[in-house]
Design a protein around this motif. Structure first.
Motif, PDB file in Angstrom:
ATOM      1  N   ILE A  49       0.868  -1.176   0.000  1.00  0.00           N
ATOM      2  CA  ILE A  49       0.000   0.000   0.000  1.00  0.00           C
ATOM      3  C   ILE A  49       0.904   1.225   0.000  1.00  0.00           C
ATOM      4  CG2 ILE A  49      -1.829   1.252   1.190  1.00  0.00           C
ATOM      5  CD1 ILE A  49      -2.711  -1.362   2.457  1.00  0.00           C
ATOM      6  N   ARG A  54      -2.768   3.716  -2.488  1.00  0.00           N
ATOM      7  CA  ARG A  54      -2.996   2.792  -3.605  1.00  0.00           C
ATOM      8  C   ARG A  54      -2.467   1.409  -3.245  1.00  0.00           C
ATOM      9  NH1 ARG A  54       0.143   1.302  -8.222  1.00  0.00           N
ATOM     10  NH2 ARG A  54       1.762   2.755  -7.527  1.00  0.00           N
ATOM     11  N   TRP A  55      -3.283   0.382  -3.519  1.00  0.00           N
ATOM     12  CA  TRP A  55      -2.873  -1.003  -3.296  1.00  0.00           C
ATOM     13  C   TRP A  55      -2.152  -1.486  -4.558  1.00  0.00           C
ATOM     14  CZ3 TRP A  55      -5.445  -4.680   0.467  1.00  0.00           C
ATOM     15  CH2 TRP A  55      -5.979  -3.976   1.552  1.00  0.00           C
ATOM     16  N   ALA A  56      -0.883  -1.822  -4.414  1.00  0.00           N
ATOM     17  CA  ALA A  56      -0.046  -2.122  -5.574  1.00  0.00           C
ATOM     18  C   ALA A  56       0.454  -3.560  -5.532  1.00  0.00           C
ATOM     19  CB  ALA A  56       1.154  -1.165  -5.612  1.00  0.00           C
ATOM     20  N   GLU A  83       0.641   2.844 -11.776  1.00  0.00           N
ATOM     21  CA  GLU A  83      -0.792   3.128 -11.838  1.00  0.00           C
ATOM     22  C   GLU A  83      -1.663   1.925 -11.491  1.00  0.00           C
ATOM     23  OE1 GLU A  83      -0.862   4.604 -15.958  1.00  0.00           O
ATOM     24  OE2 GLU A  83      -1.545   6.503 -15.108  1.00  0.00           O
ATOM     25  N   SER A  85      -3.539  -1.209  -9.737  1.00  0.00           N
ATOM     26  CA  SER A  85      -4.044  -1.351  -8.378  1.00  0.00           C
ATOM     27  C   SER A  85      -4.615  -2.749  -8.161  1.00  0.00           C
ATOM     28  CB  SER A  85      -5.110  -0.299  -8.084  1.00  0.00           C
ATOM     29  OG  SER A  85      -6.202  -0.430  -8.967  1.00  0.00           O
ATOM     30  N   TYR A  99      -6.336  -7.544 -10.244  1.00  0.00           N
ATOM     31  CA  TYR A  99      -5.355  -6.494 -10.517  1.00  0.00           C
ATOM     32  C   TYR A  99      -5.762  -5.778 -11.798  1.00  0.00           C
ATOM     33  CZ  TYR A  99      -0.942  -4.211 -11.717  1.00  0.00           C
ATOM     34  OH  TYR A  99       0.017  -3.290 -12.043  1.00  0.00           O
ATOM     35  N   GLU A 101      -5.053  -2.189 -14.459  1.00  0.00           N
ATOM     36  CA  GLU A 101      -4.329  -0.986 -14.858  1.00  0.00           C
ATOM     37  C   GLU A 101      -5.205  -0.206 -15.820  1.00  0.00           C
ATOM     38  OE1 GLU A 101      -0.166  -0.933 -15.724  1.00  0.00           O
ATOM     39  OE2 GLU A 101       0.029  -3.058 -15.261  1.00  0.00           O
TER      40      GLU A 101
END
Length: 378
Positions: A49, A54-56, A83, A85, A99, A101
Motif C-alpha cells: 500500500i 494505492r494497493w499495488a 498506476e 491497483s 489487478y 491498470e
C-alpha cells in the motif's frame, strides 16, 4: 482446521506499507516475513500500500525491502506499476483478488485464503484494515477490529487497562479542539500535570508507533514545539510523566490452548539518544537484552501482566507488551503493540526465539492460527 481444499496450498497475501508514518518499517518487516514463509507450504502474494493509499502489486523480493545505508525502503520502489491497483473483494462468497491498470482488462490473481497484515500505525494496525477483511470474510493474522483500535489509541488503551486493574503511569490528553480553540488552556493543563508529576514530560501522538513524533520536554519553553511535532502524526496528543526505571518487554503468542508469554527482554539505556526513539530502534540498532536479567519472581510477574493485558484488550494472535520496572519494584505497563516489529532482530521474534520458537516457526504458527479462526463475531 484449515478451510482450504486439499488440491492447492493456502495463499497468503502479505500486505505492507500503508499511509502512516511507519510506512518504511512496515516494508522492512514484510521483507523479513516474505523471506521466512515456507514456500513449500504456502503460495504468497505480496501487496504493498503506497503512502497515498494505492494497493499495488509488488515484487516478491525481500532483498529490496531492507534498510540500506540508512535509507528507508518504500512500496513505490517495489511496485510493478505506477498506476496499477489491487482490489480485494468485499464479498464473503468471493476471495478472488483482481489487478487492474488503466486501459487494460482486469486480471484475476486467484483466491486469497489468509492475509498477513504487516502494517504499523493508523490505516492498518488500528482496526481499519481488519474491518475491511471482516467485511470480505477473509481470515487474517493478528487482533480484530476492537483490539487493534484499542492497541493503537494510547489513551483508550490506558483506560481499558485501568478498568481491568492493570497499573499504568500518569498521563494527560490534549484533544484536537482543545489545542486548536484554546492553546493557552491546553498549556495550563500540561503545566498543572507537571506540577503534580514533575518535569520532564514526554509528548507523543496518541495514535502512532515506532517512537514517531515523540519529544522529551524539560520545561514549558519546549512544550509548543513538541505538541506541534506530535500533531504532525496525530491531532490527538498524549503527555506522560517520566517513569524512572528499567524498560522491559514481553511477547504474547496465542496457541491453540490460549495465550502464552515469552521470556522478557530489557531495553538498556541508549547513551547516544535521549530515549529509545526511532533512530535508536531502527537506524542505530539499539541492542536489547534477551532474556532480561530479572529474578524468577519478576519474570513471572511481567509474564502474568503481559497475558492479562492481551486478554483485557481482547487481543488475538500476537502482542508485544512494554513495561517499566520502577525503582520501587513495581511494573507499570506502558503500551501494547498488536503488530510489533517483526524482523528477525526485532524484540518480539528474539524473545520467542529465546523461548524456543524459531522465526520461521513463529510465522507459520501465526498463519495457521489465522486460518483456524473465523471472521465475524467470535
Amino acid at each position: 482446521m484449515s478451510i482450504q481444499p486439499s488440491s492447492r496450498k493456502p495463499r497468503v497475501a502479505v500486505v505492507f506499507g500503508g499511509r502512516s508514518s511507519e510506512h518504511a518499517i512496515s516494508v522492512v518487516t514484510a521483507g523479513a516475513v516474505l523471506s521466512a514463509i515456507d514456500r513449500d507450504k504456502y503460495d504468497v502474494l505480496p501487496i504493498g500500500i503506497t503512502t497515498d493509499g494505492r494497493w499495488a502489486l509488488t515484487a516478491d523480493d525481500p532483498s529490496r525491502m531492507a534498510i540500506a545505508e540508512r535509507t528507508l525502503p518504500s512500496v513505490a520502489q517495489l511496485a510493478e506499476s505506477g498506476e496499477g491497483s489491487v482490489v480485494l473483494p468485499v464479498d464473503p462468497a468471493n476471495r478472488e483478488v483482481v489487478y487492474s491498470e488503466p486501459g487494460s482488462v482486469p486480471k484475476a490473481l486467484g483466491d486469497v485464503d489468509v492475509v498477513f497484515p504487516m502494517l504499523h500505525g493508523p490505516y492498518g494496525e488500528d482496526g481499519t484494515l481488519q474491518g475491511l477483511l471482516e467485511l470480505s470474510g477473509v481470515p487474517y493474522v493478528g487482533s480484530g477490529v476492537l483490539a487493534s483500535a484499542v492497541g493503537m489509541d494510547k489513551e483508550y488503551m490506558k483506560r481499558v487497562f485501568t478498568s481491568f486493574g492493570l497499573p499504568v503511569g500518569p498521563y494527560v490528553v490534549i484533544r484536537p479542539r482543545e489545542w486548536e480553540n484554546d492553546p493557552a488552556a491546553a498549556r495550563r493543563k500540561v503545566v498543572e500535570f507537571a506540577a503534580d508529576h514533575g518535569w520532564p514530560v514526554f509528548v507523543k501522538p496518541a495514535r502512532a508507533g515506532s517512537s514517531m513524533g515523540i519529544s522529551k520536554v524539560d520545561d514549558l519553553a519546549g512544550l509548543d514545539e513538541a505538541i506541534e511535532e506530535a500533531r504532525r502524526h496525530d491531532p490527538k496528543v498524549l503527555v506522560e510523566s517520566l517513569l524512572r526505571g528499567r524498560e522491559i518487554e514481553c511477547g504474547v503468542l496465542e496457541f491453540e490452548d490460549g495465550p502464552r508469554a515469552s521470556v522478557p527482554a530489557e531495553i538498556p539505556p541508549v547513551t547516544s539518544h535521549d530515549f529509545y526513539d526511532f533512530e535508536a530502534k531502527y537506524i542505530d540498532s539499539a541492542e536489547g537484552l534477551v532474556p532480561a536479567p530479572l529474578t524468577a519472581e519478576q519474570t513471572a510477574e511481567v509474564q502474568r501482566l503481559a497475558v492479562a493485558a492481551f486478554e483485557a484488550a481482547s487481543c488475538e494472535g500476537l502482542v508485544r507488551a512494554d513495561f517499566f520496572l520502577l525503582d520501587s519494584g513495581e511494573f507499570v505497563i506502558n503500551e501494547i503493540n498488536t503488530m510489533p516489529g517483526f524482523t528477525p532482530i526485532s524484540m518480539y521474534p528474539r524473545m520467542w526465539r529465546e523461548s524456543g520458537v524459531a522465526y520461521q516457526e513463529l510465522v507459520d504458527l501465526l498463519i495457521q492460527a489465522a486460518l483456524r479462526r473465523p471472521t465475524g463475531l467470535r
